[in-house]
Write an enzyme that holds these catalytic residues in place. Structure first.
Site, mmCIF file in Angstrom:
data_model
loop_
_atom_site.group_PDB
_atom_site.id
_atom_site.type_symbol
_atom_site.label_atom_id
_atom_site.label_comp_id
_atom_site.label_asym_id
_atom_site.label_seq_id
_atom_site.Cartn_x
_atom_site.Cartn_y
_atom_site.Cartn_z
ATOM 1 N N SER A 55 0.800 -1.230 0.000
ATOM 2 C CA SER A 55 0.000 0.000 0.000
ATOM 3 C C SER A 55 0.831 1.278 0.000
ATOM 4 O O SER A 55 0.335 2.342 -0.338
ATOM 5 C CB SER A 55 -0.953 0.015 1.198
ATOM 6 O OG SER A 55 -0.246 0.249 2.396
ATOM 7 N N LYS A 105 0.618 4.793 6.611
ATOM 8 C CA LYS A 105 0.146 5.646 5.507
ATOM 9 C C LYS A 105 0.847 7.002 5.598
ATOM 10 O O LYS A 105 1.528 7.304 6.570
ATOM 11 C CB LYS A 105 -1.369 5.878 5.570
ATOM 12 C CG LYS A 105 -2.225 4.626 5.645
ATOM 13 C CD LYS A 105 -2.192 3.806 4.376
ATOM 14 C CE LYS A 105 -3.025 2.531 4.532
ATOM 15 N NZ LYS A 105 -2.768 1.576 3.445
#
EC number: 3.4.21.89
Length: 198
Positions: A55, A105
């Site tokens: 990701s 993230k």
């Protein structure tokens, strides 16, 4: 004066036993101190983390090992551009993710910012981001949303393969574990981690 050989042997044996136990006790003390220090460092200062997914590609690859520092956020809140590790918020826990299953993230917006995605471009406060660190432009749109105070808007650098704020919403700042600053494995990719947004 006569020396009793048995008594001399007994004293020698006793001294040896005392020396062994003293060495064992010193080693136990060192081990206990090391465990306490490791706990303090991991809880309050820094800890290693492993990247389990794609990701954050290409910035971080599956299998990368990072140092996540925790000290800076004692002095200032998380900043736009920081790559953070965090506990999954309630929205993700309701989908079956465990609290201990940390995510990683990049912060795109902080409290008060307005975030939108249109035609493959991410906008923050109506300004398009120049994102030379992402894998590819997002293939989705996101209507303008304002980040509440005390929350963050986070996205993966692999925009089209990331379970992030464009799907589940805002991240409470209290869920942040720390700031990823350094990759220590694999050896060819050792170095600091890009943590800026242009």
């Amino acid at each position: 004066m006569t020396i009793d050989p048995e008594k001399e042997q007994s004293n020698s044996s006793s001294n040896t036993n005392n020396s062994i136990w003293q060495t064992v006790w010193e080693n136990v003390q060192i081990l206990v101190i090391a465990v306490i220090l490791a706990f303090i460092i991991r809880t309050f200062i820094a800890e290693p983390r492993y990247i389990p997914s794609e990701s954050m590609s290409p910035t971080l690859e599956t299998g990368d090992r990072l140092v996540v520092e925790k000290v800076s956020y004692y002095f200032h809140p998380p900043q736009t551009g920081d790559i953070i590790v965090f506990e999954p918020p309630t929205q993700l826990q309701m989908q079956g993710y465990e609290k201990e299953q940390a995510f990683i993230k990049r912060i795109i917006g902080t409290g008060g910012d307005i975030v939108a995605v249109e035609n493959g471009i991410v906008y923050v406060n109506n300004t398009p981001l120049e994102e030379n660190y992402i894998l590819e432009s997002p293939n989705y749109n996101l209507d303008s949303v304002q980040v509440p105070e005390g929350y963050l808007f986070v996205m993966g650098d692999n925009r089209n393969n990331s379970n992030d704020s464009h799907i589940w919403g805002f991240l409470p700042e209290k869920n942040v574990i720390g700031h990823a600053i350094f990759r220590f494995f694999p050896w060819p990719r050792i170095g600091s981690i890009l943590s800026t947004i242009n």
